[in-house]
Scaffold this motif. Structure first.
Motif, PDB file in Angstrom:
ATOM      1  N   ASN A  15       0.841  -1.194   0.000  1.00  0.00           N
ATOM      2  CA  ASN A  15       0.000   0.000   0.000  1.00  0.00           C
ATOM      3  C   ASN A  15       0.884   1.255   0.000  1.00  0.00           C
ATOM      4  N   SER A  16       0.250   2.399   0.145  1.00  0.00           N
ATOM      5  CA  SER A  16       0.989   3.663   0.058  1.00  0.00           C
ATOM      6  C   SER A  16       1.904   3.898   1.252  1.00  0.00           C
ATOM      7  N   ARG A  17       1.787   3.084   2.289  1.00  0.00           N
ATOM      8  CA  ARG A  17       2.682   3.200   3.441  1.00  0.00           C
ATOM      9  C   ARG A  17       3.831   2.192   3.373  1.00  0.00           C
ATOM     10  N   GLY A  18       3.868   1.412   2.274  1.00  0.00           N
ATOM     11  CA  GLY A  18       4.951   0.447   2.108  1.00  0.00           C
ATOM     12  C   GLY A  18       4.692  -0.885   2.768  1.00  0.00           C
ATOM     13  N   ILE A  19       3.459  -1.101   3.279  1.00  0.00           N
ATOM     14  CA  ILE A  19       3.134  -2.356   3.948  1.00  0.00           C
ATOM     15  C   ILE A  19       2.796  -3.424   2.899  1.00  0.00           C
ATOM     16  N   ILE A  20       3.375  -4.606   3.042  1.00  0.00           N
ATOM     17  CA  ILE A  20       3.156  -5.699   2.089  1.00  0.00           C
ATOM     18  C   ILE A  20       1.753  -6.262   2.282  1.00  0.00           C
ATOM     19  N   LEU A  21       0.970  -6.266   1.192  1.00  0.00           N
ATOM     20  CA  LEU A  21      -0.396  -6.778   1.223  1.00  0.00           C
ATOM     21  C   LEU A  21      -0.467  -8.227   0.765  1.00  0.00           C
ATOM     22  N   THR A  22       0.245  -8.556  -0.305  1.00  0.00           N
ATOM     23  CA  THR A  22       0.255  -9.930  -0.825  1.00  0.00           C
ATOM     24  C   THR A  22       1.658 -10.273  -1.298  1.00  0.00           C
ATOM     25  N   ALA A  23       1.936 -11.557  -1.338  1.00  0.00           N
ATOM     26  CA  ALA A  23       3.209 -12.063  -1.854  1.00  0.00           C
ATOM     27  C   ALA A  23       2.970 -13.462  -2.400  1.00  0.00           C
ATOM     28  N   ASN A  24       3.419 -13.722  -3.612  1.00  0.00           N
ATOM     29  CA  ASN A  24       3.206 -15.048  -4.199  1.00  0.00           C
ATOM     30  C   ASN A  24       4.291 -16.026  -3.734  1.00  0.00           C
ATOM     31  N   PRO A  25       4.098 -17.339  -3.964  1.00  0.00           N
ATOM     32  CA  PRO A  25       5.074 -18.336  -3.479  1.00  0.00           C
ATOM     33  C   PRO A  25       6.486 -18.131  -4.021  1.00  0.00           C
ATOM     34  N   ALA A  26       6.603 -17.599  -5.248  1.00  0.00           N
ATOM     35  CA  ALA A  26       7.946 -17.426  -5.827  1.00  0.00           C
ATOM     36  C   ALA A  26       8.801 -16.456  -5.028  1.00  0.00           C
ATOM     37  N   VAL A  27       8.180 -15.598  -4.229  1.00  0.00           N
ATOM     38  CA  VAL A  27       8.936 -14.639  -3.424  1.00  0.00           C
ATOM     39  C   VAL A  27       9.885 -15.373  -2.478  1.00  0.00           C
ATOM     40  N   GLU A  28       9.453 -16.527  -1.985  1.00  0.00           N
ATOM     41  CA  GLU A  28      10.291 -17.269  -1.044  1.00  0.00           C
ATOM     42  C   GLU A  28      11.572 -17.747  -1.725  1.00  0.00           C
ATOM     43  N   LYS A  29      11.485 -18.142  -3.011  1.00  0.00           N
ATOM     44  CA  LYS A  29      12.683 -18.565  -3.735  1.00  0.00           C
ATOM     45  C   LYS A  29      13.622 -17.396  -3.970  1.00  0.00           C
ATOM     46  N   VAL A  30      13.049 -16.208  -4.110  1.00  0.00           N
ATOM     47  CA  VAL A  30      13.872 -15.037  -4.394  1.00  0.00           C
ATOM     48  C   VAL A  30      14.515 -14.495  -3.120  1.00  0.00           C
ATOM     49  N   PHE A  31      13.714 -14.289  -2.081  1.00  0.00           N
ATOM     50  CA  PHE A  31      14.207 -13.614  -0.877  1.00  0.00           C
ATOM     51  C   PHE A  31      14.436 -14.537   0.315  1.00  0.00           C
ATOM     52  N   GLY A  32      13.850 -15.751   0.288  1.00  0.00           N
ATOM     53  CA  GLY A  32      14.009 -16.652   1.430  1.00  0.00           C
ATOM     54  C   GLY A  32      12.921 -16.533   2.471  1.00  0.00           C
ATOM     55  N   TYR A  33      12.027 -15.535   2.345  1.00  0.00           N
ATOM     56  CA  TYR A  33      10.901 -15.370   3.277  1.00  0.00           C
ATOM     57  C   TYR A  33       9.657 -16.030   2.685  1.00  0.00           C
ATOM     58  N   SER A  34       8.852 -16.670   3.529  1.00  0.00           N
ATOM     59  CA  SER A  34       7.569 -17.186   3.076  1.00  0.00           C
ATOM     60  C   SER A  34       6.580 -16.030   2.978  1.00  0.00           C
ATOM     61  N   PRO A  35       5.505 -16.152   2.177  1.00  0.00           N
ATOM     62  CA  PRO A  35       4.508 -15.086   2.091  1.00  0.00           C
ATOM     63  C   PRO A  35       3.947 -14.700   3.461  1.00  0.00           C
ATOM     64  N   LYS A  36       3.755 -15.685   4.345  1.00  0.00           N
ATOM     65  CA  LYS A  36       3.201 -15.400   5.679  1.00  0.00           C
ATOM     66  C   LYS A  36       4.141 -14.499   6.480  1.00  0.00           C
ATOM     67  N   GLU A  37       5.460 -14.687   6.313  1.00  0.00           N
ATOM     68  CA  GLU A  37       6.423 -13.858   7.036  1.00  0.00           C
ATOM     69  C   GLU A  37       6.446 -12.424   6.518  1.00  0.00           C
ATOM     70  N   LEU A  38       6.055 -12.225   5.263  1.00  0.00           N
ATOM     71  CA  LEU A  38       6.156 -10.915   4.646  1.00  0.00           C
ATOM     72  C   LEU A  38       4.914 -10.061   4.809  1.00  0.00           C
ATOM     73  N   ILE A  39       3.735 -10.680   4.701  1.00  0.00           N
ATOM     74  CA  ILE A  39       2.490  -9.906   4.717  1.00  0.00           C
ATOM     75  C   ILE A  39       2.359  -9.146   6.039  1.00  0.00           C
TER      76      ILE A  39
END
Length: 612
Positions: free
Chosen positions: A124-148
């Motif tokens: 959102n406009s405050r930089g808070i993560i709203l959604t993340a797909n499964p591929a994010v974990e391969k890229v950054f190492g975080y699961s979507p649940k850890e990021l949202i």
């Protein structure tokens, strides 16, 4: 509706769906509500430009509806025919499926996002993560649940971490699109704390809850490495080419003063009998010859690496080459009390496909190693046999101490002496031997090594050629049965054995005058002076290529009419076709077939007037 599509009645749901009043819709044609179903692109529901509702009877399907305000939306429809006292009418049942389509589209989009190989994140406009797909974990190492619910800055190293909130605030205030766009290369921060290059694309969407930014992230580490590797490879190739060119130039430049050093040292040795002077001249000659060997081997190595070293593959008798190498190395062997043993398990007349000069160099290199690295009173054994695959195998065995496993990995490396600094050598013998053998389509390897000695093996292709006796018989037969005519021939060839063979072939025809040149430039000069009736031309010459000689002959008005026959060991169809396209009269392959050579000479001399 009547059969022409005029609306007779509409229920309230129909009116709400399309935004019409009852009195405004009744009497209108169905076409205004469903133009997509009755377009003019060959629709089966139009008849001579009129709506043919009867064609829709008992039909179910999907189309687009148009509301009074112009909005287009998806609908499902079905049409049924009914008979009344007033005639035939048609009932249309329509359903707005906008929500279902949105759900389906959302599900499809979700499936696409979830299966994407790139990481996709919305904030959102405050930089808070709203959604993340499964591929994010391969890229950054975080699961979507850890990021949202977290700030997206956690995925950014400095200085992006500190500046990100300012980017968003500046964009919302000024519209300056520093964070919006595609193909931006930035750095990402993995969960394990490592940074890596990413390709970032950011888009903006306005929702009922405010602005949402979607970022598509791709790890480009491998791509960056591939580019760096490609650039490094190009730089290495340029450096290697420059090194080879430098070595080649320096080798030639060093030979000039070395000639004087060796020449005057020999004069000193010849003119003075003083032991001190002879000892000094011997030291000069020994060091000078060692330096000359090193220069020659460096020149050969640079020639191979730059692709300028010519190899002339021919059917070469093997035993004479080995015996010549043994005779040359007998003084070296005698000095260390080493016995040289030669064993032939194949026919003494066996031929191999090789360049005789380079093969001799290989045999000398391997046999001299077998002598130098032997033990006093040992044996340097040369064995020749045939492999199951039909190749000719040469084995060079010594009775020395062997080569340690750690030193075996250093074999065939330039200037590698394996720690034996007390033994004379340049460290290039094995390197050159491998390059020469590979250019002759063979193989060389360390077959075995132990405390009882080492064995190096060379395998070459067996070659077939007519025997000397058969060549003599062929010449005698051709002399009796052929009349090849009179004329002059120029043979441009640097291989002395080939020159000798051609000279012997035409020696029995006194009307044929044969001249020869061992260099391309010399051959060009002779061709312009002699204007021969025929030119025989080898492709691999020491100064310029035979292809260049052919090109210059055909471009010169003085020699363009002279037939040129190529004689080369390169028998590839592409090479043959290329030379004939450049103007070659014919193309003969080595080993030379005497009958084919005589045929083409007879053909040329019988159709060309001999030169004066």
């Amino acid at each position: 509706m009547d059969p022409e599509g005029t609306i007779l009645a509409a229920n309230p749901a129909m009116l709400r769906m399309f935004g019409h009043e009852s009195e405004g819709l009744v009497g209108q044609n169905i076409f205004i509500l469903l133009p997509s179903a009755f377009d003019d692109g060959g629709s089966p529901y139009l008849s001579q430009g009129q709506v043919a509702v009867a064609s829709l009877s008992e039909v179910e399907g999907e189309t687009k509806g148009v509301r009074k305000n112009g909005d287009v939306f998806p609908i499902e429809f079905s049409v049924h025919e009914a008979k009344t006292e007033g005639g035939t009418v048609f009932t249309g049942i329509l359903r707005d499926v906008s929500e279902r389509k949105q759900v389906e589209a959302s599900a499809l989009l979700s499936a696409v996002v979830d299966s994407a190989v790139d990481g996709i994140i919305t904030i959102n406009s405050r930089g808070i993560i709203l959604t993340a797909n499964p591929a994010v974990e391969k890229v950054f190492g975080y699961s979507p649940k850890e990021l949202i619910g977290q700030n997206v800055r956690m995925l950014m190293p400095s200085p992006y971490y500190e500046e990100h909130d300012g980017y968003i605030a500046n964009y919302l205030e000024t519209g300056h699109r520093k964070i919006i766009g595609i193909g931006r290369e930035v750095s990402g921060l993995r969960k394990d704390g490592t940074t890596f290059p990413i390709d970032l694309a950011v888009s903006e969407t306005t929702t009922k809850d405010g602005i949402v930014f979607t970022g598509i992230v791709r790890d480009i580490t491998e791509r960056i490495h591939a580019v760096e590797l490609s650039l490094a490879k190009e730089a290495a190739e340029r450096a290697n080419a420059a090194k080879s060119e430098f070595l080649s130039r320096m080798s030639h430049e060093l030979r000039t003063p070395l000639n004087s050093i060796l020449g005057f040292a020999q004069l000193l040795d010849m003119r003075y009998e003083d032991r001190d002077i002879q000892a000094a001249s011997y030291s000069i000659l020994k060091a000078g010859k060692h330096l000359l060997t090193l220069i020659n081997e460096v020149l050969d190595l640079s020639g191979i690496e730059s692709g300028r070293l010519a190899i002339s593959l021919e059917a070469t008798p093997l035993r004479p080459v080995i015996e010549q190498a043994i005779e040359l190395l007998r003084p070296l062997a005698a000095g260390d009390n080493i016995r040289i043993a030669l064993e032939f398990e194949v026919d003494d007349q066996v031929l191999v496909q090789a360049d005789r000069q380079r093969l001799l160099q290989v045999v000398i290199n391997l046999l001299s190693n077998g002598i130098k690295y032997n033990q006093p009173g040992g044996v340097a054994h040369v064995l020749c046999k045939e492999t199951q695959a039909g190749r000719i195998r040469l084995e060079f065995r010594d009775s020395g101490e062997g080569i340690s496993p750690e030193n075996q990995d250093k074999l065939f490396q330039p200037f590698e002496r394996l720690g034996n600094s007390t033994i004379e050598g340049t460290g290039l013998g094995l390197v050159l031997s491998r390059r020469f053998v590979e250019l002759m389509n063979g193989s060389i390897s360390l077959a075995e090594s132990s405390s009882e000695g080492s064995t190096f093996a060379v395998e070459l292709r067996r070659a077939q050629a007519a025997s000397t006796e058969a060549i003599v018989r062929s010449r005698q037969f051709q002399r009796v049965n052929r009349n090849i005519g009179d004329g002059s021939i120029l043979y441009i060839e640097d291989n002395l054995s080939n020159l000798k063979l051609v000279e012997m072939t035409f020696a029995i025809w006194p009307g044929v005058k044969l001249a020869s040149a061992t260099h391309g430039l010399t051959g060009l000069d002779m061709a312009k002076r002699l204007i021969p009736d025929l030119i025989l031309l080898d492709l691999h010459l020491p100064d310029i290529s035979g292809a260049d000689v052919l090109r210059q002959l055909k471009n010169s008005p003085a020699t363009s009419h002279i037939p040129v026959v190529i004689i080369s060991a390169d028998a590839t169809p592409g090479q043959i076709g290329q030379q004939k396209k450049m103007g070659a009269y014919d193309y003969l392959t080595k080993p030379i077939d005497i009958d084919s050579l005589l045929n083409v000479v007879e053909q040329v001399l019988s159709t060309h007037t001999p030169s004066e």
